[in-house]
Design an enzyme around this catalytic site. Structure first.
Site, short mmCIF file in Angstrom:
data_model
loop_
_atom_site.label_atom_id
_atom_site.label_comp_id
_atom_site.label_asym_id
_atom_site.label_seq_id
_atom_site.Cartn_x
_atom_site.Cartn_y
_atom_site.Cartn_z
N HIS A 1 10.48 -3.84 3.76
CA HIS A 1 10.94 -2.51 3.52
C HIS A 1 11.21 -2.14 5.03
O HIS A 1 10.61 -2.54 6.10
CB HIS A 1 9.95 -1.42 3.15
CG HIS A 1 8.63 -1.32 3.50
ND1 HIS A 1 7.63 -2.38 3.75
CD2 HIS A 1 8.03 -0.11 3.90
CE1 HIS A 1 6.58 -1.64 4.33
NE2 HIS A 1 6.71 -0.51 4.36
N HIS B 1 -1.36 4.62 9.60
CA HIS B 1 0.08 5.06 9.93
C HIS B 1 -0.08 6.38 10.91
O HIS B 1 0.15 7.54 10.27
CB HIS B 1 0.53 5.54 8.62
CG HIS B 1 0.79 4.41 7.70
ND1 HIS B 1 -0.38 3.71 7.09
CD2 HIS B 1 1.73 3.34 7.27
CE1 HIS B 1 0.12 2.67 6.34
NE2 HIS B 1 1.32 2.43 6.52
N GLU C 1 4.28 -5.39 8.47
CA GLU C 1 3.04 -5.02 7.87
C GLU C 1 2.37 -6.48 7.25
O GLU C 1 1.17 -6.44 7.45
CB GLU C 1 2.90 -3.96 6.84
CG GLU C 1 3.14 -2.74 7.34
CD GLU C 1 3.31 -1.51 6.46
OE1 GLU C 1 3.15 -0.43 6.65
OE2 GLU C 1 3.32 -1.94 5.20
N HIS D 1 0.72 -1.11 -0.05
CA HIS D 1 0.01 -0.02 0.08
C HIS D 1 0.84 1.15 -0.08
O HIS D 1 0.39 2.18 0.65
CB HIS D 1 -1.07 -0.09 1.24
CG HIS D 1 -0.51 0.02 2.53
ND1 HIS D 1 -0.70 -0.67 3.71
CD2 HIS D 1 0.76 0.37 2.97
CE1 HIS D 1 0.03 -0.51 4.65
NE2 HIS D 1 0.97 -0.04 4.42
C1 DHB Z 1 6.54 3.73 2.38
C2 DHB Z 1 5.75 2.65 2.69
C3 DHB Z 1 4.78 2.21 3.58
O1 DHB Z 1 4.35 1.28 3.51
C4 DHB Z 1 4.36 3.30 4.38
O2 DHB Z 1 3.28 3.24 4.90
C5 DHB Z 1 5.09 4.62 4.13
C6 DHB Z 1 6.04 4.79 3.27
C7 DHB Z 1 7.81 4.21 1.47
O3 DHB Z 1 8.06 3.28 0.73
O4 DHB Z 1 8.54 5.21 1.65
FE FE Z 2 2.69 1.08 5.40
#
Ligand code: DHB
Ligand code: FE
Length: 297
Positions: free
Chosen positions: A198, A60, A245, A13
């Site tokens: 990530h 978030h 996540e 997302h």
């Molecule tokens: C990013 C990815 C995410 O899932 C998020 O919630 C906020 C930022 C990113 O890739 O910067």
């Molecule tokens: Fe996220």
């Protein structure tokens, strides 16, 4: 005829995906590689239009600050305003809920020993709106509307401690039982969002783990109960601090027929395995690996 869960959809997302859509960047080569993976999904959903999407995502720090941190929160409101951190609220239609079905699920799942937080008013952020845009395409924020109702289900994966994969998987099973006992012939899909690997912070910022991600996808399809036993620390170690996540995907997977438990399990025992309608993986989008899967019951 009762409601039925016909499919589950899993997708990252990433907020930058929303920004790319909202600012007309989808044709740039960088973004084409991402959006190309969702062309088949848009065709698929046009042919399998849901009445309701039960959408598992994480807030978030948009609607819930660090003052109140529900582990599992079900949105029971009639509608949900769009809001966000970072780039700000996206120019997309407000989200229309299904208060009756949401209240029914809350009743059933709480009596089934999962202590949900009931949320009668909340805003929804990119965690929920980016998946809607990826699957349904862009909609005019004023004239347009999303083509189905959405029950937002927010999971805390932002502030430790986070729920375990096993609990998420079992919660999905309880959600299935609840939906299948709702006496209206609704076509319901359950979506799990977030991920894949990530990390946005600290010395390991930028971490991506293709091998672990693809193994996660393999096991989500073929060995979801085994995957549910993976402890949260492995997600953090292998997929990065925000890779956690991905536990939310286990809620959606737990709601599929081939892993049903309780009374429904008998009927489902002979049921075939969930069928892969689409699978996609790409690095990078912003700071993340993008993963996407559609499973049919
Ligand atoms: C990013 C990815 C995410 O899932 C998020 O919630 C906020 C930022 C990113 O890739 O910067
Ligand atoms: Fe996220």
């Amino acid at each position: 005829m009762p409601a039925r869960i016909t499919a589950s959809v899993y997708t990252s997302h990433v907020p930058a995906i929303g920004a790319a859509l909202d600012h007309g960047k989808t044709h740039e080569p960088y973004w084409q590689k991402v959006f190309g993976g969702y062309e088949a999904s848009k065709r698929w959903i046009a042919a399998h239009r849901p009445d309701v999407v039960f959408l598992v995502y994480n807030d978030h720090a948009t609607s819930f600050s660090l003052e109140i941190i529900p582990t599992f929160a079900i949105g029971t409101a009639a509608e949900f305003a769009v809001a966000d951190e970072g780039w700000g609220p996206r120019p997309v239609p407000k989200v229309i809920g299904h208060p009756e079905l949401a209240a029914h699920i809350a009743q059933s799942v709480i009596q089934d020993e999962f202590d949900l937080t009931i949320v009668n008013k909340m805003d929804v952020d990119h965690g929920l709106t980016v998946p809607l845009s990826l699957m349904f395409g862009q909609r005019d924020p004023v004239q347009g509307a999303w083509p189905c109702k959405v029950i937002p289900f927010a999971v805390n994966v932002v502030q430790y401690p986070v729920p375990s994969g096993r609990r998420c998987f079992m919660l999905g099973q309880a959600i299935r039982k609840a939906i299948e006992a709702y006496d209206e012939p609704l076509n319901v899909q359950i979506w799990g969002t977030g991920g894949m690997s990530h990390q946005l912070q600290g010395p390991r910022a930028g971490l991506i783990n293709r091998e672990w991600d693809n193994r996660f996808l393999d096991r989500l399809i073929d060995d979801p109960a085994g995957l549910a036993e993976v402890p949260h620390i492995e997600y953090v170690r292998e997929a990065g601090s925000e890779g956690i996540e991905l536990v939310m995907w286990l809620i959606a997977r737990g709601a599929m027929a081939d892993v049903a438990r309780g009374a429904k399990a008998d009927a489902a025992r002979g049921a075939p395995k969930a069928k892969v309608a689409h699978r996609f993986y790409h690095v990078p989008a912003s700071n993340t690996a993008v993963g996407h899967l559609i499973l049919e019951n």
